[in-house]
Design a protein around this motif. Structure first.
Motif, mmCIF file in Angstrom:
data_model
loop_
_atom_site.group_PDB
_atom_site.id
_atom_site.type_symbol
_atom_site.label_atom_id
_atom_site.label_comp_id
_atom_site.label_asym_id
_atom_site.label_seq_id
_atom_site.Cartn_x
_atom_site.Cartn_y
_atom_site.Cartn_z
ATOM 1 N N GLY A 1 0.817 -1.203 0.000
ATOM 2 C CA GLY A 1 0.000 0.000 0.000
ATOM 3 C C GLY A 1 0.855 1.258 0.000
ATOM 4 N N TYR A 2 1.960 1.231 0.764
ATOM 5 C CA TYR A 2 2.897 2.356 0.726
ATOM 6 C C TYR A 2 3.433 2.537 -0.687
ATOM 7 C CZ TYR A 2 7.360 4.753 0.884
ATOM 8 O OH TYR A 2 8.398 5.603 0.602
ATOM 9 N N CYS A 3 3.854 1.437 -1.315
ATOM 10 C CA CYS A 3 4.377 1.529 -2.678
ATOM 11 C C CYS A 3 3.330 2.095 -3.636
ATOM 12 C CB CYS A 3 4.819 0.145 -3.160
ATOM 13 S SG CYS A 3 6.449 -0.362 -2.563
ATOM 14 N N ALA A 4 2.091 1.653 -3.488
ATOM 15 C CA ALA A 4 1.030 2.120 -4.384
ATOM 16 C C ALA A 4 0.835 3.633 -4.245
ATOM 17 C CB ALA A 4 -0.273 1.383 -4.076
ATOM 18 N N LEU A 5 0.765 4.127 -3.020
ATOM 19 C CA LEU A 5 0.591 5.562 -2.820
ATOM 20 C C LEU A 5 1.817 6.333 -3.299
ATOM 21 C CD1 LEU A 5 -1.066 5.548 0.729
ATOM 22 C CD2 LEU A 5 -2.203 5.748 -1.491
ATOM 23 N N LYS A 6 2.992 5.792 -3.038
ATOM 24 C CA LYS A 6 4.235 6.448 -3.467
ATOM 25 C C LYS A 6 4.293 6.567 -4.984
ATOM 26 C CE LYS A 6 9.275 6.155 -2.751
ATOM 27 N NZ LYS A 6 9.794 6.279 -4.115
ATOM 28 N N MET A 7 3.946 5.501 -5.691
ATOM 29 C CA MET A 7 4.012 5.536 -7.148
ATOM 30 C C MET A 7 2.973 6.493 -7.727
ATOM 31 S SD MET A 7 6.540 3.693 -8.104
ATOM 32 C CE MET A 7 7.268 4.546 -6.692
ATOM 33 N N ALA A 8 1.762 6.491 -7.190
ATOM 34 C CA ALA A 8 0.728 7.398 -7.700
ATOM 35 C C ALA A 8 1.071 8.849 -7.382
ATOM 36 C CB ALA A 8 -0.632 7.027 -7.120
ATOM 37 N N LEU A 9 1.706 9.091 -6.242
ATOM 38 C CA LEU A 9 2.079 10.445 -5.846
ATOM 39 C C LEU A 9 3.252 10.954 -6.667
ATOM 40 C CD1 LEU A 9 1.790 12.837 -3.868
ATOM 41 C CD2 LEU A 9 3.311 11.591 -2.303
ATOM 42 N N GLU B 1 16.482 12.133 -0.693
ATOM 43 C CA GLU B 1 15.652 11.021 -1.154
ATOM 44 C C GLU B 1 14.898 10.381 0.000
ATOM 45 O OE1 GLU B 1 13.806 8.776 -3.983
ATOM 46 O OE2 GLU B 1 15.151 10.491 -4.249
ATOM 47 N N GLU B 2 15.512 10.361 1.179
ATOM 48 C CA GLU B 2 14.834 9.823 2.357
ATOM 49 C C GLU B 2 13.613 10.669 2.707
ATOM 50 O OE1 GLU B 2 15.877 8.357 6.933
ATOM 51 O OE2 GLU B 2 17.444 9.184 5.629
ATOM 52 N N LYS B 3 13.758 11.998 2.655
ATOM 53 C CA LYS B 3 12.610 12.873 2.914
ATOM 54 C C LYS B 3 11.552 12.714 1.828
ATOM 55 C CE LYS B 3 14.987 16.697 3.357
ATOM 56 N NZ LYS B 3 15.301 18.136 3.586
ATOM 57 N N ARG B 4 11.972 12.643 0.578
ATOM 58 C CA ARG B 4 11.039 12.479 -0.534
ATOM 59 C C ARG B 4 10.205 11.216 -0.388
ATOM 60 N NH1 ARG B 4 11.772 9.589 -5.349
ATOM 61 N NH2 ARG B 4 10.430 10.261 -7.083
ATOM 62 N N SER B 5 10.782 10.182 0.209
ATOM 63 C CA SER B 5 10.087 8.906 0.365
ATOM 64 C C SER B 5 9.114 8.900 1.534
ATOM 65 C CB SER B 5 11.106 7.767 0.523
ATOM 66 O OG SER B 5 11.870 7.626 -0.660
ATOM 67 N N ASP B 6 9.134 9.942 2.353
ATOM 68 C CA ASP B 6 8.121 10.140 3.390
ATOM 69 C C ASP B 6 6.930 10.818 2.716
ATOM 70 O OD1 ASP B 6 6.496 11.261 5.427
ATOM 71 O OD2 ASP B 6 8.187 11.331 6.805
ATOM 72 N N LEU B 7 5.823 10.117 2.566
ATOM 73 C CA LEU B 7 4.714 10.621 1.765
ATOM 74 C C LEU B 7 4.099 11.889 2.352
ATOM 75 C CD1 LEU B 7 2.924 7.315 0.712
ATOM 76 C CD2 LEU B 7 4.923 8.446 -0.281
ATOM 77 N N LEU B 8 4.045 11.993 3.674
ATOM 78 C CA LEU B 8 3.502 13.195 4.290
ATOM 79 C C LEU B 8 4.416 14.392 4.035
ATOM 80 C CD1 LEU B 8 2.189 11.696 7.656
ATOM 81 C CD2 LEU B 8 0.881 12.238 5.592
ATOM 82 N N TRP B 9 5.718 14.183 4.087
ATOM 83 C CA TRP B 9 6.661 15.248 3.752
ATOM 84 C C TRP B 9 6.505 15.650 2.290
ATOM 85 C CZ3 TRP B 9 10.339 16.318 0.181
ATOM 86 C CH2 TRP B 9 11.196 17.395 0.441
#
Length: 364
Positions: A241-249, A283-291
């Motif tokens: 689910g994290y991957c799905a939201l990350k890819m769509a975002l 990249e670590e911050k970018r991977s935090d979806l809320l950030w």
């Protein structure tokens, strides 16, 4: 014998019973106190417990499909560098578990494939569900919307066929006219033996490139899938689910919609993931979806997130995610009164999630 086969489980259970019987029969003969007899009794106890734990572990694994093969259990994968030639290698076909499933025009088809990524230079196994409309007369040129469907980690793509029943649910919902027929590409949320969590690891697996760019291109080269950005969605549970939201975002040019069932909202760094960023703080911050929602432009993708008032640990971050999504992006949510991080919860959420996804996609 396969790790999840009934025959192998039956053999281990039988060995457990035989070991227990042998212990009862031999125990009186080993009752005297010499050191050899003490070692014999200890060996019998250890043997029974090993077989007992193996039986329980195999039964649980077979029920939940945590590991699908001996290679999965050992942490080995069958990925290989992408090579010249077909982007999709088909290894086999099977009928979906639906009424009339033996006829492709009635039940559709599930193909076991390996997808080869041009940009990521990697490959990964998957199952592709083709709906019955794909094979029906008059649809020879019709293109279909498609969704990448991801398991959690660890997990196997078989979870999506058996435990979560995506093909059967999609078939039923389309038959009831609640959603349009869709191609489903079902797989694990990683391209290596570690939990890459859709991150391009420096010097390692280019997981974001594979899921964000390569999969739609590979699938569209072999199947009549629609155009990325309008006809593609991505769905997953937990880590998937994290991957799905990350890819769509982060890849609205590829995915019009992303669904996170009991999703995480930032990658989990642990022994399963290893060092994903190698000191790259940006990249670590970018991977935090809320950030990312708060600090980067939002595209036109739509999101569906799910949680539960009781039984889920992601209730608060889910509410934060919903509040953070801004125009032109869109967000919807499902909040159950009671749930949990389990197949039972996700099986309640998958039917409305597929209907929601279908409504956000257009077919060419």
């Amino acid at each position: 014998m396969g790790l999840t086969s009934s025959a192998f489980l039956a053999c281990v259970v039988l060995c457990t019973a035989l070991a227990f019987t042998a212990t009862i029969w031999l125990w009186p003969r080993l009752a005297r106190g010499s050191w050899r007899r003490v070692l014999g009794r200890a060996g019998l106890l250890v043997g029974v417990q090993v077989f007992l734990f193996a039986s329980v572990g195999l039964a649980v694994n077979r029920d939940m499909l945590i590991y699908g093969s001996w290679a999965d259990l050992a942490g080995r994968t069958s990925q290989e560098a992408s090579r010249a030639g077909a982007a999709v290698d088909v290894q086999g076909r099977q009928a979906p578990d639906v009424p009339g499933g033996g006829n492709p025009t009635v039940g559709g088809v599930i193909e076991k494939v390996t997808l080869h990524g041009e940009r990521s230079r990697t490959a990964a196994p998957a199952y592709v569900y083709l709906p019955p409309e794909y094979f029906q007369k008059g649809n020879e040129r019709r293109r279909f919307p498609a969704a990448v469907v991801l398991t959690g980690y660890p997990g196997t793509a078989e979870n999506l066929l058996k435990g979560l029943r995506y093909p059967k649910t999609a078939w039923t919902q389309a038959r009831q006219k609640k959603m349009q027929p869709m191609i489903l590409v079902m797989m694990r949320p990683t391209t290596s033996s570690t939990n890459t969590q859709c991150v391009d690891v420096p010097g390692g697996a280019l997981s974001e490139s594979f899921f964000g760019t390569d999969i739609p291109k590979a699938v569209s080269s072999a199947y009549r899938a629609g155009t990325p950005g309008r006809s593609w969605a991505i769905i997953g549970d937990s880590t998937g689910g994290y991957c799905a939201l990350k890819m769509a975002l982060q890849h609205p040019e590829t995915y019009a919609a992303g669904v996170g069932l009991s999703a995480d909202y930032k990658p989990e760094i642990d022994a399963d993931s290893g060092d994903l960023f190698h000191g790259n703080k940006d990249e670590e911050k970018r991977s935090d979806l809320l950030w990312h929602l708060a600090n980067r432009p939002q595209g036109k993708s739509s999101f569906l997130v799910t949680t539960s008032l009781q039984g889920e640990s992601n209730y608060k971050p889910t509410q934060e995610f919903v509040k953070a999504v801004k125009d032109p992006a869109r967000v919807s949510s499902i909040t159950l009164d009671h749930g949990g991080h389990s197949f039972n919860t996700w099986n309640r959420e998958i039917p409305p999630a597929l209907v929601w996804t279908s409504g956000r996609l257009t077919a060419d």
